[in-house]
Design a protein around this motif. Structure first.
Motif, PDB file in Angstrom:
ATOM      1  N   MET A 218       0.832  -1.202   0.000  1.00  0.00           N
ATOM      2  CA  MET A 218       0.000   0.000   0.000  1.00  0.00           C
ATOM      3  C   MET A 218       0.868   1.253   0.000  1.00  0.00           C
ATOM      4  N   ALA A 219       2.006   1.197   0.698  1.00  0.00           N
ATOM      5  CA  ALA A 219       2.928   2.333   0.699  1.00  0.00           C
ATOM      6  C   ALA A 219       3.514   2.551  -0.698  1.00  0.00           C
ATOM      7  N   LEU A 220       3.772   1.439  -1.404  1.00  0.00           N
ATOM      8  CA  LEU A 220       4.286   1.524  -2.772  1.00  0.00           C
ATOM      9  C   LEU A 220       3.259   2.168  -3.693  1.00  0.00           C
ATOM     10  N   PHE A 221       1.992   1.751  -3.554  1.00  0.00           N
ATOM     11  CA  PHE A 221       0.914   2.352  -4.346  1.00  0.00           C
ATOM     12  C   PHE A 221       0.826   3.852  -4.075  1.00  0.00           C
ATOM     13  N   SER A 222       0.937   4.216  -2.805  1.00  0.00           N
ATOM     14  CA  SER A 222       0.851   5.620  -2.425  1.00  0.00           C
ATOM     15  C   SER A 222       2.037   6.421  -2.970  1.00  0.00           C
ATOM     16  N   LYS A 223       3.209   5.821  -2.954  1.00  0.00           N
ATOM     17  CA  LYS A 223       4.414   6.491  -3.433  1.00  0.00           C
ATOM     18  C   LYS A 223       4.291   6.884  -4.903  1.00  0.00           C
ATOM     19  N   TYR A 224       3.758   5.975  -5.701  1.00  0.00           N
ATOM     20  CA  TYR A 224       3.641   6.234  -7.144  1.00  0.00           C
ATOM     21  C   TYR A 224       2.237   6.679  -7.551  1.00  0.00           C
ATOM     22  N   ASN A 225       1.385   6.932  -6.558  1.00  0.00           N
ATOM     23  CA  ASN A 225       0.019   7.399  -6.813  1.00  0.00           C
ATOM     24  C   ASN A 225      -0.741   6.451  -7.745  1.00  0.00           C
ATOM     25  N   VAL A 226      -0.660   5.172  -7.414  1.00  0.00           N
ATOM     26  CA  VAL A 226      -1.309   4.133  -8.217  1.00  0.00           C
ATOM     27  C   VAL A 226      -2.511   3.578  -7.453  1.00  0.00           C
ATOM     28  N   ASN A 227      -3.643   3.495  -8.134  1.00  0.00           N
ATOM     29  CA  ASN A 227      -4.840   2.888  -7.548  1.00  0.00           C
ATOM     30  C   ASN A 227      -5.059   1.542  -8.227  1.00  0.00           C
ATOM     31  N   PRO A 228      -4.846   0.431  -7.520  1.00  0.00           N
ATOM     32  CA  PRO A 228      -4.963  -0.890  -8.158  1.00  0.00           C
ATOM     33  C   PRO A 228      -6.362  -1.207  -8.665  1.00  0.00           C
ATOM     34  N   LEU A 229      -7.373  -0.504  -8.149  1.00  0.00           N
ATOM     35  CA  LEU A 229      -8.744  -0.762  -8.577  1.00  0.00           C
ATOM     36  C   LEU A 229      -9.174   0.124  -9.740  1.00  0.00           C
ATOM     37  N   ALA A 230      -8.337   1.108 -10.089  1.00  0.00           N
ATOM     38  CA  ALA A 230      -8.713   2.046 -11.147  1.00  0.00           C
ATOM     39  C   ALA A 230      -8.882   1.351 -12.490  1.00  0.00           C
ATOM     40  N   GLY A 231      -8.112   0.291 -12.729  1.00  0.00           N
ATOM     41  CA  GLY A 231      -8.226  -0.429 -13.996  1.00  0.00           C
ATOM     42  C   GLY A 231      -9.474  -1.276 -14.090  1.00  0.00           C
ATOM     43  N   CYS A 232     -10.060  -1.617 -12.927  1.00  0.00           N
ATOM     44  CA  CYS A 232     -11.264  -2.447 -12.916  1.00  0.00           C
ATOM     45  C   CYS A 232     -12.535  -1.620 -13.100  1.00  0.00           C
ATOM     46  N   LEU A 233     -12.532  -0.392 -12.546  1.00  0.00           N
ATOM     47  CA  LEU A 233     -13.736   0.430 -12.559  1.00  0.00           C
ATOM     48  C   LEU A 233     -14.279   0.684 -13.960  1.00  0.00           C
ATOM     49  N   PRO A 234     -13.433   1.063 -14.948  1.00  0.00           N
ATOM     50  CA  PRO A 234     -13.970   1.296 -16.293  1.00  0.00           C
ATOM     51  C   PRO A 234     -14.677   0.075 -16.861  1.00  0.00           C
ATOM     52  N   ILE A 235     -14.136  -1.126 -16.584  1.00  0.00           N
ATOM     53  CA  ILE A 235     -14.759  -2.346 -17.089  1.00  0.00           C
ATOM     54  C   ILE A 235     -16.138  -2.526 -16.479  1.00  0.00           C
ATOM     55  N   VAL A 236     -16.235  -2.317 -15.168  1.00  0.00           N
ATOM     56  CA  VAL A 236     -17.506  -2.483 -14.463  1.00  0.00           C
ATOM     57  C   VAL A 236     -18.542  -1.480 -14.956  1.00  0.00           C
ATOM     58  N   VAL A 237     -18.101  -0.242 -15.234  1.00  0.00           N
ATOM     59  CA  VAL A 237     -19.020   0.808 -15.672  1.00  0.00           C
ATOM     60  C   VAL A 237     -19.548   0.531 -17.072  1.00  0.00           C
ATOM     61  N   GLN A 238     -18.668   0.082 -17.974  1.00  0.00           N
ATOM     62  CA  GLN A 238     -19.083  -0.075 -19.365  1.00  0.00           C
ATOM     63  C   GLN A 238     -19.881  -1.349 -19.630  1.00  0.00           C
TER      64      GLN A 238
END
Length: 262
Positions: free
Chosen positions: A118-138
């Protein structure tokens, strides 16, 4: 890996749920009841009819037009999905180092791994769920469009080019083109994705299975749906070319270099 499997299961569940909301052979009208019919399927059906009448009762052009409108509306989500996937790929080496460092399966070590990740995600400002959301929406939109085409009675009464929209393509041209364009789009989407051997094998398997499934479905489904798949795939190919241009050129250069070495 587990997240990908859970995502696939989740999307399959959504598809079955939405498909089960109503009989797909039941015509869609302004009187159709239910949230799914009233707010997703019927508006899309009405848009197809309106655009087709605008084109002089040409329902083939109407389907093409609505397909392009939907794909353009979803384009920002697709760009966001690609950017998120590339960001996750960029931090994969550091994630593998963390997994090697905290390889023990005891609760304390796994908790530390989660904290460091989680610290690594925060360091690079990466949201691991961001890639899933567009699929769910469309997904609801694309499935709703599929229902709209299948359940709009006016479509079955018209023809386009060499085929009747309400019947399968008699010459199997659309199914074959749908399968080929599905393969090309998936192949392009895989460019620049440095997966582990297991993931690479699974992606390669899907690369060949999906086009075959599309061809089989398209042979048996009305040509209107095949037309929708072909137009959507062609748009996806162009979209992927512009979004993943650098990755595609890099992959082409690597393949060319490998060919020369041989």
């Amino acid at each position: 890996m587990k997240k990908r499997i859970l995502l696939i299961i989740g999307l399959a569940s959504i598809m079955m749920l939405l498909a089960g909301c109503t009989e797909i052979k039941e015509p869609i009208t302004a009187d159709s009841e239910g949230f799914w019919n009233s707010y997703i399927v019927y508006p899309l059906s009405a848009l197809i009819i309106w655009l087709s009448e605008t084109f002089g009762e040409n329902y083939g052009l109407g389907i093409i037009g609505v397909t392009l409108i939907i794909r353009l509306a979803l384009l920002p989500l697709m760009i966001k999905q690609v950017k998120s996937s590339k960001a996750m790929q960029a931090i994969q080496p550091e994630m593998k180092e963390l997994q090697a460092k905290y390889s023990s399966k005891d609760a304390a070590t796994q908790q530390k791994l989660q904290q460091e990740t989680m610290a690594l995600f925060s360091k690079y400002n990466v949201n691991p769920l961001a890639g899933c959301l567009p699929i769910v929406v469309q997904m609801p939109i694309l499935i709703g469009f599929y229902h709209a085409i299948s359940r709009t009675e006016e479509i079955a009464l018209h023809s386009f080019l060499w085929f009747d929209l309400g019947s399968p393509d008699p010459y199997y041209i659309l199914p074959v083109v749908a399968g080929i364009t599905t393969f090309i789009q998936q192949k392009m989407s895989m460019a620049g994705m440095n997966s582990n051997p297991t993931m690479a094998a699974q992606m390669t398997m899907m690369l060949y299975i999906m086009p075959i499934m599309i061809v089989v479905f398209a042979i048996n489904f009305p040509a209107a749906l095949s037309l929708y798949w072909v137009v959507g795939n062609l748009f996806g190919i162009v979209q992927t070319y512009f979004i993943k241009g650098p990755d595609l050129r890099k992959a082409a250069a690597e393949n060319a270099g490998g060919a020369k070495k041989k």
